[in-house]
Structure formats: structure tokens, C-alpha cells
Design a protein around this motif. Structure first.
Motif, PDB file in Angstrom:
ATOM      1  N   LYS A 104      42.542  34.237  39.908  1.00 54.11           N
ATOM      2  CA  LYS A 104      41.131  34.103  39.530  1.00 54.11           C
ATOM      3  C   LYS A 104      40.248  34.883  40.505  1.00 54.11           C
ATOM      4  CE  LYS A 104      37.525  30.712  38.559  1.00 54.11           C
ATOM      5  NZ  LYS A 104      37.167  29.272  38.497  1.00 54.11           N
ATOM      6  N   THR A 107      40.549  38.629  39.491  1.00 54.65           N
ATOM      7  CA  THR A 107      39.917  39.018  38.226  1.00 54.65           C
ATOM      8  C   THR A 107      38.419  38.730  38.202  1.00 54.65           C
ATOM      9  OG1 THR A 107      40.508  36.869  37.249  1.00 54.65           O
ATOM     10  CG2 THR A 107      42.050  38.690  36.938  1.00 54.65           C
ATOM     11  N   THR A 108      37.971  37.708  38.909  1.00 53.83           N
ATOM     12  CA  THR A 108      36.550  37.365  38.897  1.00 53.83           C
ATOM     13  C   THR A 108      35.754  38.223  39.873  1.00 53.83           C
ATOM     14  OG1 THR A 108      37.078  35.076  38.311  1.00 53.83           O
ATOM     15  CG2 THR A 108      34.873  35.499  39.182  1.00 53.83           C
ATOM     16  N   ASP A 109      36.251  38.336  41.095  1.00 60.81           N
ATOM     17  CA  ASP A 109      35.547  39.122  42.122  1.00 60.81           C
ATOM     18  C   ASP A 109      36.037  40.564  42.180  1.00 60.81           C
ATOM     19  OD1 ASP A 109      34.144  36.857  42.730  1.00 60.81           O
ATOM     20  OD2 ASP A 109      35.388  36.306  44.433  1.00 60.81           O
ATOM     21  N   LEU A 110      36.938  40.919  41.254  1.00 60.54           N
ATOM     22  CA  LEU A 110      37.471  42.279  41.165  1.00 60.54           C
ATOM     23  C   LEU A 110      38.049  42.764  42.494  1.00 60.54           C
ATOM     24  CD1 LEU A 110      34.730  43.913  38.894  1.00 60.54           C
ATOM     25  CD2 LEU A 110      36.964  43.028  38.234  1.00 60.54           C
ATOM     26  N   LYS A 491      31.591  47.806  36.724  1.00 59.35           N
ATOM     27  CA  LYS A 491      32.691  46.931  37.124  1.00 59.35           C
ATOM     28  C   LYS A 491      33.994  47.710  37.220  1.00 59.35           C
ATOM     29  CE  LYS A 491      30.927  42.511  35.498  1.00 59.35           C
ATOM     30  NZ  LYS A 491      31.208  41.305  34.690  1.00 59.35           N
ATOM     31  N   ILE A 511      42.512  43.303  33.668  1.00 58.59           N
ATOM     32  CA  ILE A 511      41.584  42.773  34.662  1.00 58.59           C
ATOM     33  C   ILE A 511      40.169  42.712  34.107  1.00 58.59           C
ATOM     34  CG2 ILE A 511      40.488  43.260  36.889  1.00 58.59           C
ATOM     35  CD1 ILE A 511      43.189  44.332  37.858  1.00 58.59           C
ATOM     36  N   ASN A 515      38.026  39.405  33.501  1.00 59.75           N
ATOM     37  CA  ASN A 515      36.759  39.299  34.224  1.00 59.75           C
ATOM     38  C   ASN A 515      35.634  38.929  33.275  1.00 59.75           C
ATOM     39  OD1 ASN A 515      34.105  41.070  35.000  1.00 59.75           O
ATOM     40  ND2 ASN A 515      35.013  40.105  36.793  1.00 59.75           N
ATOM     41  N   ASN A 516      35.670  39.455  32.057  1.00 58.48           N
ATOM     42  CA  ASN A 516      34.652  39.143  31.065  1.00 58.48           C
ATOM     43  C   ASN A 516      34.698  37.671  30.660  1.00 58.48           C
ATOM     44  OD1 ASN A 516      34.187  39.215  27.707  1.00 58.48           O
ATOM     45  ND2 ASN A 516      32.576  40.106  28.963  1.00 58.48           N
ATOM     46  N   ARG A 518      35.437  35.198  32.684  1.00 60.82           N
ATOM     47  CA  ARG A 518      34.764  34.452  33.756  1.00 60.82           C
ATOM     48  C   ARG A 518      33.254  34.534  33.598  1.00 60.82           C
ATOM     49  NH1 ARG A 518      39.524  32.162  34.508  1.00 60.82           N
ATOM     50  NH2 ARG A 518      41.115  33.601  35.243  1.00 60.82           N
ATOM     51  N   ASP A 519      32.747  35.717  33.155  1.00 59.91           N
ATOM     52  CA  ASP A 519      31.302  35.875  32.987  1.00 59.91           C
ATOM     53  C   ASP A 519      30.769  34.998  31.873  1.00 59.91           C
ATOM     54  OD1 ASP A 519      31.313  37.678  34.988  1.00 59.91           O
ATOM     55  OD2 ASP A 519      31.241  39.460  33.734  1.00 59.91           O
TER      56      ASP A 519
END
Length: 520
Positions: A104, A107-110, A491, A511, A515-516, A518-519
């Protein structure tokens, strides 16, 4: 003298001078009437001690709590001590939980997948939980990341199966490693009348980006997500190759309003020599530190505030606005460009229907009565935008009228032909009448305040106007811009960085897709 050996517990206590009390070396406490020491006749060290059953000496930090609750502290067993040093098993729940948290984070904070190999990061995890064995980069990349991606992909596929119409946005961009990519996002109104926006794919597009090439790529994405027959609108910028691709797909096209507005501003700047000259001057000050320092010194001499000149960015028209605040004479040029770029907006059926079906605007959203009347006429038949409508049930009265007069003896073929014709005529008449009733009911309903949610309004009235609700789900779910695709560029720049230049395209796709989530 007794032959008994002193108890080992006395190694934790120091005997006081009176030889009757002892101080705990751990807590520095002096128990009263707790320990009764017996000494030998020669005054040697205590040989035995008895512990009062009601009290146990504890560290000073716990004495306050223990005085009220004199329960004895439970000593750790040898088994529990050994267990604290054993690593978690690969399939244990705790191990999976921490693995998921690291994924997480990535993928969230890249963060780069190589973060699991960073020394300080590994030390942090070991300090927090010594029993955890950090996952390898290879296992994270080829096992955990694809597993999570496939799991979330199945969820989105199930959600897409429940809707009839979707809109997509797409755009192409180039990574820092000079690799060409294309991002596709999907947008739809779900069963609860909520707008959903998700990333479908970010794929590498090799070769020339012709209209045919882009169309083929889009077909592949639509087929993968099983939305080939559900895409009603594609929102893109004004590039000729992308517009050509949409024409090849025979799908409704919507030009990005933000991109069109950006073109208006840039064209106005190019056609205004004085503004263009101001832009060149600002660029000159930005490129010369010597001149910029001279400007700063001039402000000091005149005792005025120094404000750094703002450089514009071509793709961000608001930055040009900040640079050219004082150039108000652009008004005429801007007005001309706006009229030129947006002159055909009011002629697009899906935009007219969206305005009419938005309870905040209805007829008030049109510049003339003629345009609103045309939109109302379009709305009376679902065929105007190629959407299916709910079929009304056959009426018993109509069936009785057919059977009242015995039909002539005809061949089987002509009998079937006449039956289909009558059925089509009745169905068309009923649909048209029902559509008129729904349109009239919609127009007579009170308008919604402009700051209210039109989808929430439709959720409440959809059952009373099912035909219009079906159209509203389509046209009100179309995004006004292709920004959702373009937003991925920044991103993606964080994902495909100098630290991750060798990241494979399929992992970039996974990724950004996750990530999308999480947004949202």
C-alpha cells in the motif's frame, strides 16, 4: 550451623543493617512485614526467606497501580520468551498484514519497489517488529503486486457489468525514459446514482501514433474490460490523430473543454504582439541571473517591494494569466477566440440533452428558445441518441381488438409479416406517448438549486421517468475534460523516475491502476 543453601532470590536483594529488612535491587523498594529473614547464629547471610502470600515486590513504576490491586505479576514462560525470537511463518496472518501495508505504501505514495531493499527502511521494520522478515523486491514485483492488481481488477469488472453506458478519456504522453504511453480512464453513473471515475490502463504504445494505431489500442482496452458495447462517449484533446481514432471507432466524441480553453488563451497571446513581447521580457529575466539581480537592487534603491516575475507554462493558461494581469486589452481577442472555439458546442445533441436533463438548468441553460425546443424534441425519442428504452408491457385491450375480427386466410409468411408490422406500430406509438409524458413531467418539476447534486435528484425521481433516467445516466456521466487521463502524467513521472528507469510497462500499469483506487 545449618547446612541449607541460601535461596537464589536473595541475589536480587540487599540486606539492611538491622538484618531484618532487605531492599530490592530492581525497584529499590523496602517491603514491610513481607520478608522475614533467618540468619545463622554466626550472623552469616540469610539462609532462607519466606514471601508473604498477599504481596509481591514490583518495580517502582508499577507500585501505585499494584497497591490497589495486589495481584501477583505473571512471569513469562520459557516458551513465550523463545516465541518472541522466532520469525513469522510465510503464510501467517501477521506476515501477510505487514506485506500488504508495504505494498500500500508503494502504490499509494508511489514509492519505488526497491524501497524494500533500502537499509534504513529494513532497520525501521526490524525495530518495529523483530519477528517480521521483510519481503524481497522480486516477490513484491512478481507476486504481491500482480495478486492485488488482479483482485481489484475483478472488482471493477463486476462493477462495470452492472452499468449500461460508460464514457472514457484518453491521452498519450512520454515518460522520462522517453517511452510513449497511453492512459485510458472510465467514468459512469452507478446504480446508486454516484459518479465513478477509474483508471483502466496505462500501456506503452510503440510506433507512430496514427489514428489507426490509437483506435486499435482503444479497441484492445475496451475488449479487455468488456465495455465494447457500453462506450458512448470518448473525451480527448483536440489533436487530429486522436480525433481520427474516435471517428474510426464510430463513437461519440467530446473535445476537452480545458484543452480548448487553453488553445483560446494561447491563440490570443500569439495574436497580441504587446503581450507576446511581455512574455519574452519575463523569459529574459528568468534566464539571466545578472539582470534579475540588477532588478532586485533597483527595488532596494527605490525602497519598493521586490516581486519575482512569474514565468508562464504553455499548457497552463492560468500561469500566463498571472504573468499578464495588467494586460486587460486582451479582452477583445479572448472574446473572438471563445466564439470561434466554442461556436458549435450548442449543436451537439449529447450536450443539449445533458443541459435539459440537468434539473438545475433545463431550458434556462440554453441561449435561445429555439435551441431548447430542439432539445426537447430530441428527448422525446430515445433513438435520437441511439439508446434502448424499457419496453412497455402489452395491453390486453389491444390484443382483444385484434381478435375481434377474424383475419383473412393468408400464407404463413404474410401472417408473420403483418403481425410484426402491427406489433412495431403499437410499440412505437406507446413509446412516443410515454416519452412525451415523461418529458412533460420532467419540465414541470421544480428546478434544483445550482449548488445541489443533480444525480441525487435523479436517484429520487428515476422510477417515475425511467426513459429519461436511462438517458440521464449516459449524458450526465460524461466528463467535461480529459484531465483524468492527463492527471496521470505527473504521477507517472514519479513512478518512472531515475530510480525506476527499468520498471516494466506492465508494472507501471498495475501501480497507477492501484494508486487510483487509493485516491477514490
Amino acid at each position: 550451623m545449618s547446612g541449607r543453601k541460601p535461596s537464589v532470590c536473595w541475589k536480587l536483594f540487599t540486606l539492611k543493617g538491622d538484618q531484618k529488612t532487605a531492599v530490592c535491587d530492581i525497584s529499590s523498594s523496602i517491603p514491610t512485614d513481607v520478608f522475614r529473614a533467618s540468619t545463622s547464629s554466626s550472623g552469616d547471610a540469610p539462609q532462607a526467606a519466606t514471601l508473604s502470600a498477599s504481596t509481591t515486590a514490583v518495580p517502582s513504576t508499577q507500585r501505585g497501580a499494584t497497591s490497589a490491586h495486589p495481584a501477583a505479576r505473571k512471569q513469562m514462560t520459557m516458551e513465550s520468551v523463545i516465541e518472541r525470537t522466532i520469525k513469522y511463518k510465510p503464510g501467517s496472518a501477521r506476515k501477510k498484514e505487514i506485506d500488504a501495508c508495504i505494498l500500500k505504501l508503494i502504490t499509494t505514495d508511489l514509492q519505488p519497489l526497491s524501497v524494500v531493499e533500502n537499509r534504513a527502511f529494513r532497520q525501521l521494520l526490524h525495530k518495529m517488529d523483530p519477528r517480521y522478515t521483510i519481503v524481497s523486491r522480486k516477490h513484491m514485483t512478481y507476486n504481491l503486486l500482480p495478486e492485488l492488481y488482479n483482485s481489484e481488477k475483478v472488482k471493477l469488472l463486476d462493477k462495470l457489468k452492472q452499468v449500461d453506458h460508460v464514457s472514457v478519456t484518453t491521452d498519450c504522453w512520454t515518460s522520462r525514459t522517453v517511452d510513449p504511453y497511453m492512459t485510458v480512464t472510465v467514468h459512469f453513473v452507478d446504480q446508486n446514482w454516484q459518479i465513478n471515475s477509474r483508471v483502466l490502463s496505462t500501456t506503452k504504445v510503440e510506433g507512430s501514433h496514427t489514428g489507426e494505431k490509437i483506435a486499435d489500442e482503444l479497441r484492445g482496452v475496451f475488449k479487455t474490460w468488456d465495455i465494447e458495447d457500453k462506450v458512448t462517449t470518448i473525451v480527448t484533446d483536440n489533436a487530429a490523430n486522436v480525433k481520427n481514432a474516435v471517428e474510426r471507432l464510430k463513437t461519440r466524441h467530446q473535445a476537452c473543454f480545458a484543452h480548448t480553453l487553453n488553445l483560446v488563451v494561447n491563440d490570443s497571446i500569439r495574436r497580441t504582439p504587446d503581450v507576446f513581447e511581455a512574455k519574452n521580457k519575463v523569459t529574459y529575466f528568468h534566464h539571466s541571473s545578472l539582470v534579475n539581480n540588477a532588478l532586485r537592487e533597483a527595488h532596494k534603491t527605490s525602497q519598493t517591494d521586490y516581486k519575482k516575475l512569474k514565468q508562464d507554462v504553455e499548457t497552463r493558461w492560468n500561469s500566463t494569466y498571472e504573468m499578464l494581469k495588467s494586460y486587460l486589452f486582451q479582452h477583445d481577442q479572448l472574446k473572438t477566440q471563445l466564439n470561434e472555439r466554442f461556436r458549435n458546442v450548442g449543436l451537439k445533441d449529447h450536450l443539449r440533452l445533458a443541459t435539459l436533463l440537468d434539473p438545475r438548468f433545463k431550458r434556462d441553460g440554453f441561449s435561445s428558445r429555439t435551441l431548447s425546443d430542439e432539445a426537447v424534441e430530441k428527448l422525446k425519442t430515445a433513438e435520437s441518441i441511439n439508446l434502448p428504452v424499457p419496453q412497455p408491457a402489452d395491453e390486453p385491450a389491444a390484443a382483444s381488438e385484434e381478435t375481434a375480427t377474424p383475419p383473412k386466410r393468408l400464407s404463413l409468411w404474410w401472417s408473420q409479416f403483418d403481425a410484426k408490422k402491427r406489433q412495431k406500430e403499437r410499440s412505437s406509438a406507446r413509446q412516443f406517448t410515454a416519452a412525451e409524458i415523461e418529458v412533460r413531467r420532467h419540465m414541470e418539476n421544480p428546478s434544483l438549486e445550482r449548488d445541489q447534486d443533480p444525480l441525487a435528484w435523479w436517484k429520487d425521481v428515476a422510477s417515475s421517468t425511467p426513459r429519461l433516467a436511462l438517458i440521464a445516466k449516459d449524458v450526465l456521466g460524461i466528463p467535461a475534460t480529459s484531465v483524468p487521463s492527463e492527471r496521470l502524467f505527473s504521477k507517472a513521472g514519479e513512478v518512472i523516475s531515475s530510480r525506476r528507469g527499468s520498471l516494466k510497462a506492465k508494472h507501471v500499469d498495475m501501480i497507477l491502476f492501484l494508486n487510483n483506487i487509493r485516491d477514490n
